[in-house]
Design a protein around this motif. Structure first.
Motif, PDB file in Angstrom:
ATOM      1  N   HIS A  14       0.703  -1.052  -0.107  1.00 28.41           N
ATOM      2  CA  HIS A  14       0.102   0.009  -0.032  1.00 28.41           C
ATOM      3  C   HIS A  14       0.930   1.318   0.065  1.00 28.41           C
ATOM      4  CE1 HIS A  14      -4.007   1.853   1.619  1.00 28.41           C
ATOM      5  NE2 HIS A  14      -3.725   2.217   0.457  1.00 28.41           N
ATOM      6  N   GLY A  15       0.704   2.098  -0.944  1.00 27.53           N
ATOM      7  CA  GLY A  15       1.399   3.431  -0.907  1.00 27.53           C
ATOM      8  C   GLY A  15       0.289   4.614  -0.969  1.00 27.53           C
ATOM      9  N   ALA A  16       0.984   5.944  -1.149  1.00 27.55           N
ATOM     10  CA  ALA A  16       0.003   7.168  -1.313  1.00 27.55           C
ATOM     11  C   ALA A  16       0.946   8.049  -2.144  1.00 27.55           C
ATOM     12  CB  ALA A  16      -0.226   7.584   0.054  1.00 27.55           C
ATOM     13  N   ASP A  17       0.161   8.984  -2.531  1.00 25.75           N
ATOM     14  CA  ASP A  17       1.049  10.212  -3.437  1.00 25.75           C
ATOM     15  C   ASP A  17       0.453  11.312  -2.663  1.00 25.75           C
ATOM     16  OD1 ASP A  17       0.894  12.237  -5.229  1.00 25.75           O
ATOM     17  OD2 ASP A  17      -0.107  11.292  -6.916  1.00 25.75           O
ATOM     18  N   ILE A  18       1.429  12.162  -2.362  1.00 25.15           N
ATOM     19  CA  ILE A  18       0.994  13.335  -1.564  1.00 25.15           C
ATOM     20  C   ILE A  18       1.787  14.714  -2.242  1.00 25.15           C
ATOM     21  CG2 ILE A  18       1.975  14.822   0.345  1.00 25.15           C
ATOM     22  CD1 ILE A  18       1.494  12.157   1.979  1.00 25.15           C
ATOM     23  N   SER A  19       0.765  15.663  -2.487  1.00 29.69           N
ATOM     24  CA  SER A  19       1.193  16.791  -3.534  1.00 29.69           C
ATOM     25  C   SER A  19       0.637  18.074  -2.449  1.00 29.69           C
ATOM     26  CB  SER A  19       0.742  16.694  -4.625  1.00 29.69           C
ATOM     27  OG  SER A  19      -0.714  16.764  -4.784  1.00 29.69           O
ATOM     28  N   LEU A  20       0.564  19.173  -3.120  1.00 25.50           N
ATOM     29  CA  LEU A  20      -0.156  20.331  -2.539  1.00 25.50           C
ATOM     30  C   LEU A  20      -1.535  19.993  -2.041  1.00 25.50           C
ATOM     31  CD1 LEU A  20       0.798  22.742  -5.659  1.00 25.50           C
ATOM     32  CD2 LEU A  20       2.200  22.422  -3.424  1.00 25.50           C
ATOM     33  N   TRP A  21      -2.280  19.163  -2.577  1.00 25.12           N
ATOM     34  CA  TRP A  21      -3.710  18.877  -2.303  1.00 25.12           C
ATOM     35  C   TRP A  21      -3.666  18.730  -0.862  1.00 25.12           C
ATOM     36  CZ3 TRP A  21      -7.002  20.913  -5.445  1.00 25.12           C
ATOM     37  CH2 TRP A  21      -6.478  21.129  -6.856  1.00 25.12           C
ATOM     38  N   GLN A  22      -2.580  17.834  -0.240  1.00 24.98           N
ATOM     39  CA  GLN A  22      -2.976  17.297   1.058  1.00 24.98           C
ATOM     40  C   GLN A  22      -2.251  18.634   2.014  1.00 24.98           C
ATOM     41  OE1 GLN A  22      -1.762  15.292  -1.400  1.00 24.98           O
ATOM     42  NE2 GLN A  22      -3.966  14.472  -1.028  1.00 24.98           N
ATOM     43  N   HIS A  23      -1.930  19.804   1.397  1.00 23.51           N
ATOM     44  CA  HIS A  23      -1.366  20.815   2.297  1.00 23.51           C
ATOM     45  C   HIS A  23      -2.277  21.989   2.358  1.00 23.51           C
ATOM     46  CE1 HIS A  23       2.248  18.944   4.238  1.00 23.51           C
ATOM     47  NE2 HIS A  23       2.371  18.170   2.804  1.00 23.51           N
ATOM     48  N   GLN A  24      -3.414  21.926   1.794  1.00 22.75           N
ATOM     49  CA  GLN A  24      -4.263  23.080   1.417  1.00 22.75           C
ATOM     50  C   GLN A  24      -4.471  23.505   3.104  1.00 22.75           C
ATOM     51  OE1 GLN A  24      -7.009  23.067  -1.749  1.00 22.75           O
ATOM     52  NE2 GLN A  24      -7.117  20.994  -1.178  1.00 22.75           N
ATOM     53  N   ASN A  25      -4.383  25.018   3.098  1.00 18.09           N
ATOM     54  CA  ASN A  25      -4.695  25.861   4.495  1.00 18.09           C
ATOM     55  C   ASN A  25      -3.739  25.283   5.433  1.00 18.09           C
ATOM     56  OD1 ASN A  25      -6.928  27.140   2.874  1.00 18.09           O
ATOM     57  ND2 ASN A  25      -8.192  25.321   3.463  1.00 18.09           N
ATOM     58  N   GLY A  26      -2.596  25.047   5.128  1.00 16.98           N
ATOM     59  CA  GLY A  26      -1.746  24.684   6.079  1.00 16.98           C
ATOM     60  C   GLY A  26      -1.906  23.195   6.649  1.00 16.98           C
ATOM     61  N   ALA A  27      -2.379  22.363   6.172  1.00 18.46           N
ATOM     62  CA  ALA A  27      -2.756  21.155   6.871  1.00 18.46           C
ATOM     63  C   ALA A  27      -1.590  20.406   6.993  1.00 18.46           C
ATOM     64  CB  ALA A  27      -3.903  20.340   5.640  1.00 18.46           C
ATOM     65  N   LYS A  28      -1.327  19.481   8.002  1.00 14.18           N
ATOM     66  CA  LYS A  28      -0.368  18.612   8.278  1.00 14.18           C
ATOM     67  C   LYS A  28      -0.847  17.108   7.954  1.00 14.18           C
ATOM     68  CE  LYS A  28       2.392  21.724  10.051  1.00 14.18           C
ATOM     69  NZ  LYS A  28       3.674  21.973   9.301  1.00 14.18           N
ATOM     70  N   VAL A  29       0.179  16.286   7.656  1.00 10.71           N
ATOM     71  CA  VAL A  29      -0.176  15.177   7.463  1.00 10.71           C
ATOM     72  C   VAL A  29       0.231  13.858   8.505  1.00 10.71           C
ATOM     73  CG1 VAL A  29       0.501  13.011   5.770  1.00 10.71           C
ATOM     74  CG2 VAL A  29       0.447  15.355   4.634  1.00 10.71           C
ATOM     75  N   ASP A  30      -0.670  12.947   8.920  1.00 11.53           N
ATOM     76  CA  ASP A  30      -0.374  12.410  10.001  1.00 11.53           C
ATOM     77  C   ASP A  30       0.416  10.931   9.422  1.00 11.53           C
ATOM     78  OD1 ASP A  30      -0.481  10.543  12.295  1.00 11.53           O
ATOM     79  OD2 ASP A  30      -2.914  10.566  12.354  1.00 11.53           O
ATOM     80  N   TYR A  43       5.026   8.548  -2.483  1.00 12.53           N
ATOM     81  CA  TYR A  43       5.622   9.326  -3.251  1.00 12.53           C
ATOM     82  C   TYR A  43       5.153  10.754  -3.182  1.00 12.53           C
ATOM     83  CZ  TYR A  43       8.651   6.572  -6.265  1.00 12.53           C
ATOM     84  OH  TYR A  43       9.663   5.641  -6.716  1.00 12.53           O
ATOM     85  N   PHE A  44       5.900  11.843  -2.876  1.00 11.87           N
ATOM     86  CA  PHE A  44       5.644  13.149  -2.830  1.00 11.87           C
ATOM     87  C   PHE A  44       5.798  13.771  -4.213  1.00 11.87           C
ATOM     88  CE2 PHE A  44       7.155  11.822   1.440  1.00 11.87           C
ATOM     89  CZ  PHE A  44       6.106  12.207   2.204  1.00 11.87           C
ATOM     90  N   LYS A  45       5.127  14.820  -4.547  1.00 16.42           N
ATOM     91  CA  LYS A  45       5.425  15.687  -5.594  1.00 16.42           C
ATOM     92  C   LYS A  45       6.783  16.413  -4.990  1.00 16.42           C
ATOM     93  CE  LYS A  45       3.511  19.302  -8.441  1.00 16.42           C
ATOM     94  NZ  LYS A  45       2.205  20.181  -8.674  1.00 16.42           N
ATOM     95  N   GLN A  56       5.824  26.122  -3.861  1.00 12.62           N
ATOM     96  CA  GLN A  56       4.988  25.601  -2.975  1.00 12.62           C
ATOM     97  C   GLN A  56       5.629  24.106  -2.460  1.00 12.62           C
ATOM     98  OE1 GLN A  56       1.426  25.989  -5.282  1.00 12.62           O
ATOM     99  NE2 GLN A  56       0.601  27.483  -3.868  1.00 12.62           N
ATOM    100  N   VAL A  57       5.927  23.471  -3.354  1.00 16.46           N
ATOM    101  CA  VAL A  57       6.412  22.166  -3.115  1.00 16.46           C
ATOM    102  C   VAL A  57       7.629  22.019  -2.115  1.00 16.46           C
ATOM    103  CG1 VAL A  57       7.567  20.165  -4.091  1.00 16.46           C
ATOM    104  CG2 VAL A  57       5.598  20.973  -5.272  1.00 16.46           C
ATOM    105  N   PHE A  58       8.537  23.012  -2.388  1.00 18.84           N
ATOM    106  CA  PHE A  58       9.478  23.466  -1.476  1.00 18.84           C
ATOM    107  C   PHE A  58       9.426  23.483  -0.183  1.00 18.84           C
ATOM    108  CE2 PHE A  58      13.281  25.742  -0.332  1.00 18.84           C
ATOM    109  CZ  PHE A  58      14.321  25.048  -0.618  1.00 18.84           C
TER     110      PHE A  58
END
Length: 213
Positions: A14-30, A43-45, A56-58
């Protein structure tokens, strides 16, 4: 190095793709929660050919990668590519070299690859090279030039990182916008699939009922 367990749908890893969408409005990833749910790679953008999105990615990449790895999750980065508005072969090659070097420089900024890093990825989704003020595509790159750009990028990034780069795209894009070239077969293919279980191959965007890619 943590074990890779096949805890995803269909007994897959199981894997995931994380990009700008998961960080909208300063959101953090658990990331701890992701690991607990069975995710073993992300895999990160990691870079973008469009400067404002690359900036933004940076802002989140280094911290996300460090936290993911600290929680036992393997990581990789992908580069979202925009093709150059040119039909000149030398300019096409130079642009592919430039974009692949930018990915390598981003990896160097992260401290280089470690034993928790997966090979880098080229995310290629469009052959549009010019658009009007409304965002409608007005010019597209031909099959030969798309293939030349792609192979140049993948070869150079593989050489720079000493890891065989991966191509992320979808079947109809390859069929309609790229030449059949045996050289492409040396690079692993990540077939795009959005909003569906990865065990259900019929839900792939641009899936083909027949043929090979």
């Amino acid at each position: 190095t943590p074990a890779i367990q096949a805890l995803g749908p269909g007994g897959l890893i199981h894997g995931a793709d994380i990009s700008l969408w998961q960080h909208q409005n300063g959101a953090k990833v658990d990331f701890a929660g992701m690991y607990a749910s069975g995710i073993r790679f992300i895999y990160f953008k990691g870079s973008d050919s469009i400067p404002k999105y690359d900036k933004q990615v940076f802002s989140y990449l280094a911290d996300d990668r460090n936290q993911a790895q600290a929680n036992g999750i393997y990581t990789g980065i992908y580069h979202y590519a925009t093709l150059p508005n040119t039909g000149e072969n030398i300019k096409i090659i130079l642009d592919a070299l430039k974009q692949s070097r930018a990915v390598y420089n981003r990896i160097r900024y992260l401290g280089g690859l470690n034993n928790m890093d997966l090979p880098p990825v080229l995310d290629l989704e469009s052959n549009c090279i010019a658009a009007d003020s409304s965002g409608n595509c007005t010019a597209r790159m031909n099959q030969k030039d798309v293939t030349t750009w792609t192979l140049t990028f993948l070869r150079n990034l593989s050489r720079l990182t000493n890891k065989t780069a991966i191509l992320n795209t979808f079947p109809t894009f390859m069929q309609n916008n790229m030449k059949r070239d045996i050289s492409l077969s040396q690079f692993p293919l990540w077939v795009a699939q959005y909003g569906a279980s990865p065990e259900d191959s019929s839900r792939q965007p641009g899936a083909l009922s027949v043929g090979c890619y």
